[in-house]
Write a protein that holds these residues in place. Structure first.
Motif, PDB file in Angstrom:
ATOM      1  N   SER A   1       0.850  -1.183   0.000  1.00 56.84           N
ATOM      2  CA  SER A   1       0.000   0.000   0.000  1.00 56.84           C
ATOM      3  C   SER A   1       0.890   1.240   0.000  1.00 56.84           C
ATOM      4  O   SER A   1       2.093   1.156   0.266  1.00 56.84           O
ATOM      5  CB  SER A   1      -0.920   0.008   1.221  1.00 56.84           C
ATOM      6  OG  SER A   1      -0.161  -0.026   2.422  1.00 56.84           O
ATOM      7  N   GLY A   2       0.293   2.381  -0.291  1.00 56.54           N
ATOM      8  CA  GLY A   2       1.062   3.618  -0.318  1.00 56.54           C
ATOM      9  C   GLY A   2       0.164   4.826  -0.137  1.00 56.54           C
ATOM     10  O   GLY A   2      -1.052   4.762  -0.336  1.00 56.54           O
ATOM     11  N   ARG A   3       0.770   5.924   0.245  1.00 55.85           N
ATOM     12  CA  ARG A   3       0.025   7.168   0.414  1.00 55.85           C
ATOM     13  C   ARG A   3      -0.218   7.840  -0.943  1.00 55.85           C
ATOM     14  O   ARG A   3       0.566   7.687  -1.879  1.00 55.85           O
ATOM     15  CB  ARG A   3       0.801   8.136   1.317  1.00 55.85           C
ATOM     16  CG  ARG A   3       0.864   7.742   2.781  1.00 55.85           C
ATOM     17  CD  ARG A   3       1.585   8.845   3.564  1.00 55.85           C
ATOM     18  NE  ARG A   3       1.514   8.652   4.999  1.00 55.85           N
ATOM     19  CZ  ARG A   3       2.440   8.032   5.701  1.00 55.85           C
ATOM     20  NH1 ARG A   3       3.501   7.547   5.089  1.00 55.85           N
ATOM     21  NH2 ARG A   3       2.311   7.907   7.008  1.00 55.85           N
ATOM     22  N   GLY A   4      -1.295   8.598  -1.011  1.00 56.02           N
ATOM     23  CA  GLY A   4      -1.553   9.410  -2.195  1.00 56.02           C
ATOM     24  C   GLY A   4      -1.994   8.601  -3.397  1.00 56.02           C
ATOM     25  O   GLY A   4      -2.566   7.517  -3.285  1.00 56.02           O
ATOM     26  N   LEU A   5      -1.702   9.122  -4.586  1.00 58.65           N
ATOM     27  CA  LEU A   5      -2.117   8.483  -5.830  1.00 58.65           C
ATOM     28  C   LEU A   5      -1.084   7.455  -6.278  1.00 58.65           C
ATOM     29  O   LEU A   5       0.119   7.658  -6.108  1.00 58.65           O
ATOM     30  CB  LEU A   5      -2.295   9.537  -6.929  1.00 58.65           C
ATOM     31  CG  LEU A   5      -3.311  10.653  -6.652  1.00 58.65           C
ATOM     32  CD1 LEU A   5      -3.341  11.634  -7.822  1.00 58.65           C
ATOM     33  CD2 LEU A   5      -4.688  10.076  -6.410  1.00 58.65           C
ATOM     34  N   PRO A   6      -1.533   6.351  -6.862  1.00 56.73           N
ATOM     35  CA  PRO A   6      -0.579   5.328  -7.314  1.00 56.73           C
ATOM     36  C   PRO A   6       0.172   5.758  -8.571  1.00 56.73           C
ATOM     37  O   PRO A   6      -0.350   6.503  -9.404  1.00 56.73           O
ATOM     38  CB  PRO A   6      -1.475   4.118  -7.593  1.00 56.73           C
ATOM     39  CG  PRO A   6      -2.808   4.713  -7.905  1.00 56.73           C
ATOM     40  CD  PRO A   6      -2.934   5.952  -7.070  1.00 56.73           C
ATOM     41  N   ASP A   7       1.388   5.283  -8.677  1.00 55.77           N
ATOM     42  CA  ASP A   7       2.186   5.482  -9.891  1.00 55.77           C
ATOM     43  C   ASP A   7       1.920   4.271 -10.789  1.00 55.77           C
ATOM     44  O   ASP A   7       2.469   3.183 -10.578  1.00 55.77           O
ATOM     45  CB  ASP A   7       3.670   5.579  -9.522  1.00 55.77           C
ATOM     46  CG  ASP A   7       4.553   5.841 -10.737  1.00 55.77           C
ATOM     47  OD1 ASP A   7       4.088   5.624 -11.873  1.00 55.77           O
ATOM     48  OD2 ASP A   7       5.707   6.267 -10.545  1.00 55.77           O
ATOM     49  N   TRP A   8       1.072   4.458 -11.796  1.00 55.67           N
ATOM     50  CA  TRP A   8       0.658   3.325 -12.607  1.00 55.67           C
ATOM     51  C   TRP A   8       1.818   2.732 -13.408  1.00 55.67           C
ATOM     52  O   TRP A   8       1.847   1.520 -13.652  1.00 55.67           O
ATOM     53  CB  TRP A   8      -0.479   3.747 -13.540  1.00 55.67           C
ATOM     54  CG  TRP A   8      -1.719   4.152 -12.786  1.00 55.67           C
ATOM     55  CD1 TRP A   8      -2.277   5.387 -12.713  1.00 55.67           C
ATOM     56  CD2 TRP A   8      -2.547   3.291 -11.982  1.00 55.67           C
ATOM     57  NE1 TRP A   8      -3.391   5.376 -11.902  1.00 55.67           N
ATOM     58  CE2 TRP A   8      -3.582   4.096 -11.450  1.00 55.67           C
ATOM     59  CE3 TRP A   8      -2.516   1.937 -11.660  1.00 55.67           C
ATOM     60  CZ2 TRP A   8      -4.574   3.584 -10.617  1.00 55.67           C
ATOM     61  CZ3 TRP A   8      -3.504   1.424 -10.831  1.00 55.67           C
ATOM     62  CH2 TRP A   8      -4.516   2.234 -10.324  1.00 55.67           C
ATOM     63  N   ASN A   9       2.762   3.553 -13.805  1.00 52.91           N
ATOM     64  CA  ASN A   9       3.944   3.022 -14.501  1.00 52.91           C
ATOM     65  C   ASN A   9       4.701   2.048 -13.599  1.00 52.91           C
ATOM     66  O   ASN A   9       5.134   0.972 -14.035  1.00 52.91           O
ATOM     67  CB  ASN A   9       4.870   4.167 -14.927  1.00 52.91           C
ATOM     68  CG  ASN A   9       4.448   4.785 -16.243  1.00 52.91           C
ATOM     69  OD1 ASN A   9       4.161   4.067 -17.197  1.00 52.91           O
ATOM     70  ND2 ASN A   9       4.384   6.112 -16.303  1.00 52.91           N
ATOM     71  N   GLN A  10       4.863   2.422 -12.343  1.00 54.31           N
ATOM     72  CA  GLN A  10       5.562   1.560 -11.395  1.00 54.31           C
ATOM     73  C   GLN A  10       4.774   0.282 -11.129  1.00 54.31           C
ATOM     74  O   GLN A  10       5.349  -0.800 -11.020  1.00 54.31           O
ATOM     75  CB  GLN A  10       5.805   2.332 -10.086  1.00 54.31           C
ATOM     76  CG  GLN A  10       6.530   1.536  -9.011  1.00 54.31           C
ATOM     77  CD  GLN A  10       7.911   1.097  -9.458  1.00 54.31           C
ATOM     78  OE1 GLN A  10       8.607   1.825 -10.161  1.00 54.31           O
ATOM     79  NE2 GLN A  10       8.310  -0.103  -9.060  1.00 54.31           N
ATOM     80  N   ILE A  11       3.471   0.422 -11.032  1.00 53.24           N
ATOM     81  CA  ILE A  11       2.631  -0.752 -10.780  1.00 53.24           C
ATOM     82  C   ILE A  11       2.703  -1.731 -11.947  1.00 53.24           C
ATOM     83  O   ILE A  11       2.743  -2.952 -11.754  1.00 53.24           O
ATOM     84  CB  ILE A  11       1.177  -0.304 -10.506  1.00 53.24           C
ATOM     85  CG1 ILE A  11       1.107   0.392  -9.138  1.00 53.24           C
ATOM     86  CG2 ILE A  11       0.210  -1.486 -10.549  1.00 53.24           C
ATOM     87  CD1 ILE A  11      -0.239   0.977  -8.806  1.00 53.24           C
ATOM     88  N   LEU A  12       2.759  -1.206 -13.178  1.00 51.58           N
ATOM     89  CA  LEU A  12       2.885  -2.077 -14.348  1.00 51.58           C
ATOM     90  C   LEU A  12       4.193  -2.866 -14.316  1.00 51.58           C
ATOM     91  O   LEU A  12       4.255  -4.028 -14.718  1.00 51.58           O
ATOM     92  CB  LEU A  12       2.796  -1.248 -15.627  1.00 51.58           C
ATOM     93  CG  LEU A  12       1.412  -0.713 -16.006  1.00 51.58           C
ATOM     94  CD1 LEU A  12       1.510   0.193 -17.224  1.00 51.58           C
ATOM     95  CD2 LEU A  12       0.447  -1.872 -16.279  1.00 51.58           C
TER      96      LEU A  12
END
Length: 451
Positions: free
Chosen positions: A425-436
């Motif tokens: 989990s993380g604070r704020g908005l997710p970094d979709w590039n990192q999640i990919l």
């Protein structure tokens, strides 16, 4: 509202099938994926209106009005209360359940009356009275805590602080409240940390050995301090005493530390169980529990104010195909969002899916999904899902934030694994590039190992 025996079993909007069972746990399982080994069932799950003694549905073929009784007994009062509750006459139903408790009910009747009385109080928003009824049913009449976790009629109660207190009592096993629930939690904890019991045994054994040694060393130390002929060497004796004292302190500290870790693990397993039962509405308008997405999707929970969640969803659209290839399904949770229109407090809650995965205290036959059902569900999963009972979702997320040292109410995202556990989990908005980059495609070997 569930009735907990063949006579009083009442299905309005959903179906459960309770059986006594023993639990067989395979390594690396979560509480949401237990296999149940069956014993002889004690609960019969008749279809609506098929009660073994008294039919209590408003659609009963009996010509007699449900308000007219041929002799008041605890059994007839409970059945009449269920009929009234199904018609929305909660106040009248409550009177019937209270009356049943005054008519010398047997344990099964008392359990049914208390449980359904609790559902009435939950519908009326009376958290303390709901908790009191459930606590008595748990302590004195062998109510299974899993029933409280799974019943939509108690959804409004599960977002109240009184439920949190009751759940903590069940987790700790205090005063036999939810003893079976804690026992099952400890079984899973032992699977996840198989050497904890062995470690604790050695901590106790070494502490006892050091204590015995210290018991014999102290008189020698006293004699060495006095000095005189035949007195032992004071330096060596002091050193032995110090080693024994240090050993006792260290092993007691390790024992306390391991106990603390175990309680933290039990708390996390409890949160995982609560998470697995949170309901979602798919794009096809089908309502499922989160556990039913296990092995077929990676839910990404986006929690925060409306603006933040909307922004995160919009950014995710740019990576839609790549995220779908990784099984991602977005679950937006907006702080303070009101209940969806089809969801009502008390009776009339969302239907529970007929097929789900097994859980502590649940019957495997009714919870296990067939291959056909699983395939159909997979075809219904799209890119986004809508939360049902957002109050329950918000409470779970804030508890998770608190456990991880995050201020409850901050904007966060939570990525789940294919097996339903929290990946990170993380604070704020997710970094979709990192999640990919982090999530492997569904057909990849790493995804298969994650199931």
């Amino acid at each position: 509202m569930d009735v907990l025996n063949p006579v009083f079993r009442h299905h309005h909007h959903h179906h459960h099938n309770h059986r006594r069972c023993s639990t067989v746990i395979a390594p690396n399982q979560t509480i949401s994926s237990l296999l149940i080994t069956h014993k002889k069932p004690i609960f019969i799950s008749p279809r609506k209106c098929q009660f073994s003694v008294i039919c209590c549905s408003s659609s009963s073929t009996s010509s007699q009005s449900p308000e007219v009784g041929s002799g008041e007994t605890a059994e007839s009062c409970v059945n009449l209360g269920l009929t009234l509750f199904s018609k929305g006459r909660v106040k009248d139903a409550l009177v019937q359940f209270e009356t049943a408790l005054t008519l010398n009910p047997n344990p099964v009747e008392a359990q049914a009356a208390l449980y359904n009385k609790a559902c009435c109080h939950a519908y009326r928003g009376e958290g303390k009275k709901t908790a009191d009824c459930l606590r008595t049913a748990l302590k004195e009449y062998d109510l299974k805590f899993a029933t409280i976790l799974n019943d939509p009629d108690l959804a409004s109660f599960r977002v109240l602080p009184e439920f949190k207190e009751l759940q903590e009592e069940a987790r700790l096993g205090g005063e036999d409240v939810g003893y079976g629930f804690r026992r099952d939690l400890k079984l899973i904890s032992e699977v996840q940390a198989p050497f904890r019991g062995v470690r604790k045994f050695f901590y106790v054994a070494f502490t006892a050995a050091a204590g015995i040694s210290l018991f014999f060393t102290l008189p020698r130390l006293f004699f060495a301090i006095q000095g005189g002929e035949g007195a032992p060497d004071i330096f060596a004796t002091t050193q032995n005493a110090a080693i024994n004292i240090a050993g006792i302190v260290v092993f007691v500290a390790l024992y306390i530390w391991d106990n603390k870790k175990e309680e933290e693990q039990l708390a996390q397993i409890t949160r995982n169980e609560t998470l697995s039962r949170l309901p979602l509405r798919l794009s096809t308008n089908r309502v499922v529990e989160l556990v039913q997405l296990r092995d077929t999707a990676r839910p990404v929970i986006l929690a925060g104010n409306k603006e933040s969640v909307t922004t995160a969803m919009q950014k995710a659209e740019r990576f839609r195909l790549e995220l779908l290839n990784r099984g991602v399904i977005l679950v937006p949770v907006i702080w303070g969002e009101k209940e969806s229109q089809i969801e009502k407090r008390g009776f009339g809650g969302p239907k529970k899916a007929a097929a789900a995965l097994p859980s502590v205290g649940e019957d495997f036959e009714t919870r296990a999904q067939s291959i056909t059902a699983k395939t159909k569900l997979k075809s219904e999963i799209r890119f986004k899902a809508e939360v049902v009972s957002p109050g329950e979702w918000e409470r779970w997320i804030k508890e998770q934030q608190k456990s991880e040292g995050v201020t409850p109410g901050e904007d966060v995202y939570i990525i789940l694994r294919l097996d339903g556990r929290v990946r990170r989990s993380g604070r704020g908005l997710p970094d979709w590039n990192q999640i990919l980059k982090e999530l492997p495609p569904m057909e990849a070997l790493l995804s298969k190992l994650e199931r």
